[in-house]
Design an enzyme around this catalytic site. Sequence first.
Site, PDB file in Angstrom:
ATOM      1  N   ASP A   1      -6.789   1.174   0.909  1.00 55.56           N
ATOM      2  CA  ASP A   1      -6.842   1.286   2.366  1.00 55.56           C
ATOM      3  C   ASP A   1      -8.246   0.847   2.787  1.00 55.56           C
ATOM      4  O   ASP A   1      -9.029   0.347   1.985  1.00 55.56           O
ATOM      5  CB  ASP A   1      -6.531   2.721   2.808  1.00 55.56           C
ATOM      6  CG  ASP A   1      -7.649   3.680   2.450  1.00 55.56           C
ATOM      7  OD1 ASP A   1      -8.531   3.295   1.635  1.00 55.56           O
ATOM      8  OD2 ASP A   1      -7.674   4.799   2.974  1.00 55.56           O
TER       9      ASP A   1
ATOM     10  N   LYS B   1       0.844  -1.202   0.000  1.00 61.75           N
ATOM     11  CA  LYS B   1       0.000   0.000   0.000  1.00 61.75           C
ATOM     12  C   LYS B   1       0.879   1.252   0.000  1.00 61.75           C
ATOM     13  O   LYS B   1       0.636   2.188  -0.763  1.00 61.75           O
ATOM     14  CB  LYS B   1      -0.918  -0.003   1.234  1.00 61.75           C
ATOM     15  CG  LYS B   1      -2.009   1.040   1.133  1.00 61.75           C
ATOM     16  CD  LYS B   1      -2.826   1.118   2.388  1.00 61.75           C
ATOM     17  CE  LYS B   1      -2.119   1.978   3.405  1.00 61.75           C
ATOM     18  NZ  LYS B   1      -2.828   2.139   4.665  1.00 61.75           N
TER      19      LYS B   1
END
Length: 253
Positions: A181, A163
């Site tokens: 997320d 991420k």
Amino acid sequence: MAKIIRSIRAKKSSVPSVPKKPAKKAVKSSPKPAAKKSLKPKPWTPAEIHETFSRFRKANPEPKGELEHLNPYTLLVAVVLSAQATDAGVNKATRALFAVADTPERMLELGEEKVREYIKTIGLYRNKAKNVIALSEKLIAEFGGEVPRTRAEIETLPGAGRKTANVVLNMAYGEHTMAVDTHVFRVGNRTGLAPGNTPLEVELGLEKVIPSEFMLHAHHWLILHGRYTCLARKPRCEVCLINDLCRWPEKTV
Ligand code: SF4
């Protein structure tokens, strides 16, 4: 002769007969179950997806991330610090930190103990301070003090995962990556745009369906949509830009 026939009959009758199969009970033919209604939402058409992102673009042509940073390095540090913390909380701590350390060299000069002091309001700060120092050392030792430009390289930095790499590649280098997320994960699943059990499944699903012309900003549009409209507990469907297109069976409009 008659004797022989009698003896053959007697022999025949001594052979146990093959047990007959029990007669099949007449089974009442029960009515066929009605064909189950599919619970799968109707897949999105390319035209609907284009319409969705056109609406996001019209409402917010240049969406910005909310993590404050000065350059790719401070962006990387901010993203590493943001794990399990809010952007607002990270910004509060990094404003002062980045004023004195905005490069890996300056961060090393500052040292782990002082970094810890600056970020002690952020959850898991001890471990994060350690990672900030370790990643700064690695950037200097292996990447000439610059944040590398590939996901694989960024993922080798302490505290940085997929991420983090996707955020940095998108925001610092304009790559068409999709960082998933908690907000993007929820929106991808609820809307039905890219259902998936893991962030990676949602990431790959979104990358597959979102037209390239929207990919630079898609990550921010989806985050902001999840953060301010498609809220986890009480989605604000009544003011949602795409409430006519969303496939969530529980949407409130
Ligand atoms: S209609 Fe409701 S559930 Fe669907 S995207 Fe909008 S806010 Fe989220």
